[in-house]
Structure formats: C-alpha cells, structure tokens
Scaffold this motif. Sequence first.
Motif, PDB file in Angstrom:
ATOM      1  N   GLY A 123     -25.280  24.600  29.358  1.00 31.73           N
ATOM      2  CA  GLY A 123     -26.605  24.370  28.772  1.00 31.73           C
ATOM      3  C   GLY A 123     -27.212  23.097  29.319  1.00 31.73           C
ATOM      4  O   GLY A 123     -28.408  23.047  29.665  1.00 31.73           O
ATOM      5  N   ARG A 174     -24.825  25.939  23.453  1.00 29.62           N
ATOM      6  CA  ARG A 174     -25.777  25.939  24.571  1.00 29.62           C
ATOM      7  C   ARG A 174     -27.031  25.145  24.212  1.00 29.62           C
ATOM      8  O   ARG A 174     -27.563  24.395  25.046  1.00 29.62           O
ATOM      9  CB  ARG A 174     -26.139  27.381  24.944  1.00 29.62           C
ATOM     10  CG  ARG A 174     -26.946  27.498  26.233  1.00 29.62           C
ATOM     11  CD  ARG A 174     -27.175  28.954  26.597  1.00 29.62           C
ATOM     12  NE  ARG A 174     -25.927  29.651  26.867  1.00 29.62           N
ATOM     13  CZ  ARG A 174     -25.363  30.550  26.079  1.00 29.62           C
ATOM     14  NH1 ARG A 174     -25.948  30.885  24.940  1.00 29.62           N
ATOM     15  NH2 ARG A 174     -24.239  31.132  26.402  1.00 29.62           N
ATOM     16  N   ALA A 175     -27.489  25.279  22.981  1.00 31.37           N
ATOM     17  CA  ALA A 175     -28.682  24.550  22.543  1.00 31.37           C
ATOM     18  C   ALA A 175     -28.432  23.047  22.549  1.00 31.37           C
ATOM     19  O   ALA A 175     -29.305  22.262  22.957  1.00 31.37           O
ATOM     20  CB  ALA A 175     -29.093  25.015  21.150  1.00 31.37           C
ATOM     21  N   GLU A 206     -30.420  20.395  24.912  1.00 30.47           N
ATOM     22  CA  GLU A 206     -31.115  19.245  24.321  1.00 30.47           C
ATOM     23  C   GLU A 206     -30.693  17.939  24.986  1.00 30.47           C
ATOM     24  O   GLU A 206     -31.535  17.114  25.369  1.00 30.47           O
ATOM     25  CB  GLU A 206     -30.815  19.191  22.829  1.00 30.47           C
ATOM     26  CG  GLU A 206     -31.405  17.980  22.117  1.00 30.47           C
ATOM     27  CD  GLU A 206     -30.925  17.853  20.686  1.00 30.47           C
ATOM     28  OE1 GLU A 206     -31.105  16.766  20.094  1.00 30.47           O
ATOM     29  OE2 GLU A 206     -30.350  18.821  20.144  1.00 30.47           O
TER      30      GLU A 206
END
Length: 317
Positions: free
Chosen positions: A239, A295-296, A300
């Motif tokens: 990510g 993944r988020a 970020e």
Amino acid sequence: MPMQPPVRIGARGSRLSLAQAGMMQRRIAEALGADPKDAERVAPLIVITTSGDRIQDRRLLEVGGKGLFTKEIEEAMLDGRIDCAVHSMKDMPAVLPPGLAIAAVPEREDPRDAFISHIAQRIEDLPPGARIGTASLRRQAQCLHHRPDLEVVMMRGNVDTRLAKLEAGEADAILLALSGLNRLGMGDLPASLLDPVERPPAPGQGALAIETRAGDADAPWVRALRHAPTAVAVAAERGAMAALEASCRTPIGAHAVLTADRVRLIVEALSPDGRLRFRREGEAALGAEPEAAARALGFELGAAVAREGGEAIKLPD
C-alpha cells in the motif's frame, strides 16, 4: 469426476528462483492430493528467461524497472503456456497486467537485509571509503545516509554471482536479502543483519507471490498456499509502495509487524544520494477486512512520505 490437469509453474532459471519454485511445487502437489514423488508430473516447472536475467550490466531503472523480472513470465501465463508463477514479492510491480492476480502469499521468510564482508562485522565497522556492492537504489541510499563516505559499487546478478564478485575483491562488502540466503541453505554467510526498523527492507521482501490468471485466483490449490498474516503485512507495505508510485527510481523501504488485531508500519523514502530521509510510522486496527485495513494504512503513510519528499526522493530522468 474429471481429473485436475497439471498446474504448470513458471519460474526464472536462477538457483534461487528454482529453489523457491521447488518449494511451492511440493506445496501445490500436496494440495492437488499427489504423492511428493509425483510433483513434477502434476506441477511441472517451466523455466523462462526474463529480460532482467539477460541484462546484467545496468541497473534495472536504466532498462525498464522491476517489471523486467516478470514480463515474459506473465506473457506466458496470458498465452496459456503456464498456469502460475512464483515470484519474489519485492520484484512485483504495484500494478499487474489486466487478467492477472497475486492469488496467494505463502508464509514469509525473514525480511531483513544481510551484510556480508570479510573485513567488517557491520556497515558501521567498514573503513572510510570502503566499497559496498549493490544494485538496489534503496540499499544505496540507506548506506549513504548512515555512511556518506562509502563508495557504492553497482553489482547485479544472482546470489552466486554477487558472492563471487565479493570474493574477487570487486567490493569490500555486499548486501543481500536474508530470505534468499536462507532458502539456498546459505544463512550462515552474513556477518550481521540490518535492523528492519532503522533500515526498512523493500516492500514485500522475504515473501513470495503466487501469480495466476484472474479466473484461477481462487482455485482450491491456490487457497492452500495462502498465509493470512503474511498477506496482511505485505498488503500494508505494498500500500505504501502504491502511494509512493515506487519503482526502481524511488528508494523506499517498508516494514510491517502484526500484533494481535493490529498492524504497525514504518515507511521511509530517501533521496538517492542518501542525504535526505523521510519517515512515517503508524498503526491500525485490522477489523473485519484485515488486508484492506493494512493496505489503507500503508497508502496513508506512503502518501504522507510522498508529499514531504516530493521530487527529492526520485532519481532524475
């Protein structure tokens, strides 16, 4: 009941690639219900030479990036000549060709970088001006960040080739992935191991990626190869890679650790000369969809590093 057709496994021809593919071949044969001695019949290995294997005199960033290690293998899969491929996860681009998927992530090996030298136990112990061999822009930048006096020697090739170059005196030390050494039975070679918090490895380092056609991604034999904790950690690291639009032109490292129902992630990017370093750390609850949450978090933190680092973390064209 129709018989399961053979699962043809594509792999590069290096000793490490064949060792990794052989590990998965045995796992796939077992998942297909075959006797181990029949592994080659039910899950034959198909060796495919990639552009990354043929071009050894230049950095990957000069000739097309890490996709050079997967392009010909992916073409064979889309053409129906093979059914899956075993890759080192760190070689996988952030975006795959349409119709293909990373279908399984088996349990991860040790993700750390290994320091190998006959004259020093650690990078910090190398004499001033010593030569350290690597083709990785990340390893170059991390070394120069801590030791700007070092001379980085461009050194590509498989594990045996790099070890031979060290023996021949082309460098005073080299850096290799410990996972590859362990899979080759050479885990006793490193003089020391790099701290993954202080020097995060490449996203996905130590993990394997089982790539298939999208339509085969949930086949029973594929599901048998999955290791959920590894998939979550790799999702966090990749990510960050996606947010940074990382290629071989962007020196980034990422290291995720799972504890109970949370994931903690460190992301860093450096200027290619190592002078500047940008880091972010954070953690997140995994919840009902662990990979999506991981993944988020990675995206970020990677986006924050990208905003701060800007053009400084990209090698000029």
